[in-house]
Design a protein around this motif. Structure first.
Motif, PDB file in Angstrom:
ATOM      1  N   ALA A   1      56.450  40.431  26.950  1.00  0.00           N
ATOM      2  CA  ALA A   1      57.006  41.764  27.218  1.00  0.00           C
ATOM      3  C   ALA A   1      56.686  42.724  26.070  1.00  0.00           C
ATOM      4  O   ALA A   1      56.271  43.868  26.298  1.00  0.00           O
ATOM      5  CB  ALA A   1      58.518  41.664  27.430  1.00  0.00           C
ATOM      6  N   ALA A   2      56.871  42.267  24.835  1.00  0.00           N
ATOM      7  CA  ALA A   2      56.601  43.125  23.679  1.00  0.00           C
ATOM      8  C   ALA A   2      55.122  43.501  23.616  1.00  0.00           C
ATOM      9  O   ALA A   2      54.770  44.637  23.260  1.00  0.00           O
ATOM     10  CB  ALA A   2      57.030  42.430  22.394  1.00  0.00           C
ATOM     11  N   ALA A   3      54.253  42.562  23.951  1.00  0.00           N
ATOM     12  CA  ALA A   3      52.814  42.841  23.933  1.00  0.00           C
ATOM     13  C   ALA A   3      52.443  43.888  24.978  1.00  0.00           C
ATOM     14  O   ALA A   3      51.623  44.774  24.723  1.00  0.00           O
ATOM     15  CB  ALA A   3      52.029  41.552  24.156  1.00  0.00           C
ATOM     16  N   LEU A   4      53.032  43.799  26.152  1.00  0.00           N
ATOM     17  CA  LEU A   4      52.757  44.801  27.184  1.00  0.00           C
ATOM     18  C   LEU A   4      53.234  46.187  26.746  1.00  0.00           C
ATOM     19  O   LEU A   4      52.642  47.201  27.105  1.00  0.00           O
ATOM     20  CB  LEU A   4      53.431  44.413  28.495  1.00  0.00           C
ATOM     21  CG  LEU A   4      52.844  43.209  29.243  1.00  0.00           C
ATOM     22  CD1 LEU A   4      53.690  42.873  30.462  1.00  0.00           C
ATOM     23  CD2 LEU A   4      51.398  43.474  29.675  1.00  0.00           C
ATOM     24  N   ALA A   5      54.296  46.224  25.938  1.00  0.00           N
ATOM     25  CA  ALA A   5      54.899  47.507  25.547  1.00  0.00           C
ATOM     26  C   ALA A   5      54.336  48.072  24.256  1.00  0.00           C
ATOM     27  O   ALA A   5      54.584  49.239  23.951  1.00  0.00           O
ATOM     28  CB  ALA A   5      56.414  47.332  25.390  1.00  0.00           C
ATOM     29  N   HIS A   6      53.567  47.284  23.504  1.00  0.00           N
ATOM     30  CA  HIS A   6      53.292  47.677  22.123  1.00  0.00           C
ATOM     31  C   HIS A   6      52.463  48.952  21.994  1.00  0.00           C
ATOM     32  O   HIS A   6      52.536  49.632  20.972  1.00  0.00           O
ATOM     33  CB  HIS A   6      52.606  46.525  21.370  1.00  0.00           C
ATOM     34  CG  HIS A   6      51.118  46.440  21.540  1.00  0.00           C
ATOM     35  ND1 HIS A   6      50.519  45.931  22.675  1.00  0.00           N
ATOM     36  CD2 HIS A   6      50.101  46.804  20.725  1.00  0.00           C
ATOM     37  CE1 HIS A   6      49.206  45.983  22.535  1.00  0.00           C
ATOM     38  NE2 HIS A   6      48.923  46.503  21.364  1.00  0.00           N
ATOM     39  N   ASP A   7      51.687  49.318  23.006  1.00  0.00           N
ATOM     40  CA  ASP A   7      50.844  50.517  22.916  1.00  0.00           C
ATOM     41  C   ASP A   7      51.309  51.652  23.830  1.00  0.00           C
ATOM     42  O   ASP A   7      50.563  52.618  24.043  1.00  0.00           O
ATOM     43  CB  ASP A   7      49.393  50.164  23.263  1.00  0.00           C
ATOM     44  CG  ASP A   7      48.572  49.817  22.029  1.00  0.00           C
ATOM     45  OD1 ASP A   7      49.078  49.993  20.908  1.00  0.00           O
ATOM     46  OD2 ASP A   7      47.426  49.367  22.198  1.00  0.00           O
ATOM     47  N   LEU A   8      52.527  51.571  24.360  1.00  0.00           N
ATOM     48  CA  LEU A   8      52.999  52.619  25.274  1.00  0.00           C
ATOM     49  C   LEU A   8      52.923  54.007  24.656  1.00  0.00           C
ATOM     50  O   LEU A   8      52.700  54.997  25.347  1.00  0.00           O
ATOM     51  CB  LEU A   8      54.452  52.341  25.691  1.00  0.00           C
ATOM     52  CG  LEU A   8      54.716  51.143  26.609  1.00  0.00           C
ATOM     53  CD1 LEU A   8      56.213  50.992  26.848  1.00  0.00           C
ATOM     54  CD2 LEU A   8      53.972  51.287  27.928  1.00  0.00           C
ATOM     55  N   GLY A   9      53.102  54.087  23.346  1.00  0.00           N
ATOM     56  CA  GLY A   9      53.162  55.382  22.689  1.00  0.00           C
ATOM     57  C   GLY A   9      51.841  55.927  22.210  1.00  0.00           C
ATOM     58  O   GLY A   9      51.811  56.999  21.589  1.00  0.00           O
ATOM     59  N   HIS A  10      50.742  55.206  22.461  1.00  0.00           N
ATOM     60  CA  HIS A  10      49.463  55.716  21.990  1.00  0.00           C
ATOM     61  C   HIS A  10      49.091  56.982  22.752  1.00  0.00           C
ATOM     62  O   HIS A  10      49.108  57.024  23.976  1.00  0.00           O
ATOM     63  CB  HIS A  10      48.372  54.662  22.136  1.00  0.00           C
ATOM     64  CG  HIS A  10      48.093  53.960  20.848  1.00  0.00           C
ATOM     65  ND1 HIS A  10      47.407  54.544  19.806  1.00  0.00           N
ATOM     66  CD2 HIS A  10      48.447  52.733  20.408  1.00  0.00           C
ATOM     67  CE1 HIS A  10      47.338  53.705  18.796  1.00  0.00           C
ATOM     68  NE2 HIS A  10      47.971  52.598  19.124  1.00  0.00           N
TER      69      HIS A  10
END
Length: 517
Positions: free
Chosen positions: A100-109
């Protein structure tokens, strides 16, 4: 010390009637995958714009690969008996959490990858006076805790503490938390030090803005007493390492596929360094820099920088072996034959990717007392050096290309002009009632946040002037700045281009086409 396992599942909203999974961590994963911020990553640059070619990764495909690697690492570590007790002591390593964290880690790019991140940070700090500027990791955390509305409370995604903590690659704010701030440590954690070109601005990397400090503290609470306040959780360390692996491998193969990464210059750089390593080692830094255009010199400078930054693990003999392996398997095998789209070429890329990913994942370990420069989850020493050499090749022969710089300078101007145009629109009181609805909502949200901070903790709002904002108008100006940054960061590359065209009177698409999430 209390068992953190139940606490890790708390501080997030319970599963709702609309969630498909019963496990709280699977619910988190589903909410992230269903977020419009996740969907937009398909239109956001990884390194250079994919331009519909299908040959380059974007932020969405990168995130999926990071999740794949992170889950594999977590499952392997959990299945290793010698690590079981240590993992529990440190707070756990759940495959669903790291995925889950990996899927979310670039949401803010933001649009245009790291280039967009740098431009928005500069504008946030210098134009809007936002002390914590812009940072992609902090923006990802802001999305899942604040600006997304997909959770039951409609404020963020209501993720569990464990997943939020696993997103915190750099579990500090830019300037203020924790105290003492890790940038002041004798050997700061990776990312915590101030950029040499911007002294006094705080950490170069951080994972939360002051507006989300409560969320950071709440996510980290179950790990108190188990980890130092500046240390990643084990799950964050797994995600961070998986990001490094995916980045090092698929960016190399991407630029081989489109013909940018050429055999001859890479072979010359690595080969000349191998042939002349002993002689180069005796040269002064100044002499090597003066000869930097000659093959082998850039790699020698890189070796020296590794000794400066990562003396805790760098080893010259292992570095020599890593260069030899990269030259053999990347240069002499993969790059020796230009990619022509044939079955054989595709298979060669697949073999390289799978072989290297498997090799790196299989050599992971967990340590009780890591260096401040690393997390609790480590690549093997040989593999760490190999990843560094792959990243060197990518930087030297892709990121530093003049033709890439040409495009990026144009993109930087585009982002700057778009921020200018939106800021001017916000300042036009005659058009206040015709703002894009999402921008209007972001202004209201940021205004409430900054008014609350001005009342309770005005010191965290001190920007480049060295003074806290005085008066309602100054606080509202900060809020408008944050709203504009949030809005631009939520666009795809194409949306950013189209929106600026429309605002500049050059737009050709119908006015009714949507620009925003």
């Amino acid at each position: 010390m209390s068992d953190p396992r139940e606490e890790r599942r708390s501080h997030g909203a319970p599963a709702s009637a609309f969630d498909l999974a019963s496990s709280p961590f699977r619910v988190d994963r589903d909410r992230i995958a269903g977020s419009p911020f996740f969907a937009r990553l398909g239109g956001v640059t990884q390194v250079v714009s994919a331009s519909g070619s299908g040959l380059l990764h974007n932020r969405l495909t990168h995130s999926v690969k990071v999740a794949q690697v992170a889950r594999a690492i977590a499952e392997r570590l959990r299945a290793t008996p010698e690590y079981a007790e240590l993992l529990d002591t440190l707070g756990g390593c759940d495959p669903d959490v790291v995925e889950a964290a990996a899927l979310a880690h670039d949401l803010g790019h933001p649009p245009f990858g790291h280039l967009g991140e740098q431009v928005l940070d500069r504008l946030a700090r210098h134009r809007f006076g936002l002390a914590d500027g812009f940072e992609g990791n902090a923006q990802s955390f802001r999305i899942v805790t604040t600006t997304d509305v997909g959770g039951p409370s409609a404020v963020g995604l209501d993720l569990t503490a464990a997943v939020r903590a696993a997103m915190l690659k750099y579990p500090w704010t830019r300037l203020h938390h924790p105290e003492p701030h890790p940038r002041f440590m004798a050997e700061p954690p990776r990312g915590a030090g101030e950029p040499t070109e911007a002294p006094g601005t705080g950490s170069g990397k951080f994972s939360a803005y002051v507006t989300e400090l409560d969320d950071l503290e709440e996510a980290r609470a179950p790990f108190e007493g188990r980890l130092a306040d500046w240390q990643q959780t084990v799950e964050a360390s797994v995600m961070d390492t998986a990001d490094d692996i995916a980045y090092a491998i698929h960016d190399i193969t991407d630029f081989h596929r489109i013909g940018v990464l050429q055999h001859a210059p890479v072979a010359a750089e690595l080969g000349q360094w191998q042939a002349n390593a002993a002689t180069l080692a005796w040269l002064s830094d100044e002499e090597v820099r003066r000869q930097e255009r000659l093959p082998g010199r850039s790699l020698e400078l890189f070796r020296r920088r590794m000794h400066e930054k990562d003396s805790w693990t760098v080893d010259d003999e292992t570095f020599h072996a890593a260069v030899a392996r990269v030259r053999s398997e990347l240069v002499d095998e993969l790059l020796a034959t230009p990619f022509d789209g044939s079955v054989e070429a595709e298979q060669a890329v697949a073999r390289f990717s799978m072989r290297w990913t498997s090799r790196l994942v299989e050599e992971m370990s967990v340590v009780d007392k890591p260096s401040t420069r690393s997390g609790h989850v480590l690549l093997g020493r040989e593999q760490w050096h190999e990843v560094q050499v792959l990243k060197f090749v990518h930087r030297r022969f892709v990121l530093l290309r003049p033709d890439l710089a040409l495009h990026q300078r144009g993109q930087a101007r585009l982002v700057t002009s778009l921020v200018d145009a939106l800021d001017q629109w916000l300042a036009d009181r005659h058009e206040a009632d015709r703002l894009p609805r999402r921008l209007h909502d972001l202004v209201e949200l940021a205004t409430a946040e900054y008014e609350a901070l001005a009342r309770s903790e005005p010191a965290v709002l001190i920007g480049a002037t060295g003074e806290a904002p005085q008066g309602r108008d100054a606080v509202h100006a900060l809020a408008r700045g944050r709203a504009v940054i949030d809005f631009v960061a939520s666009l795809t590359d194409k949306q950013a281009v189209s929106l600026l065209d429309a605002l500049s009177g050059r737009g050709a698409q119908p006015w009714s086409d949507a620009f925003v999430l």
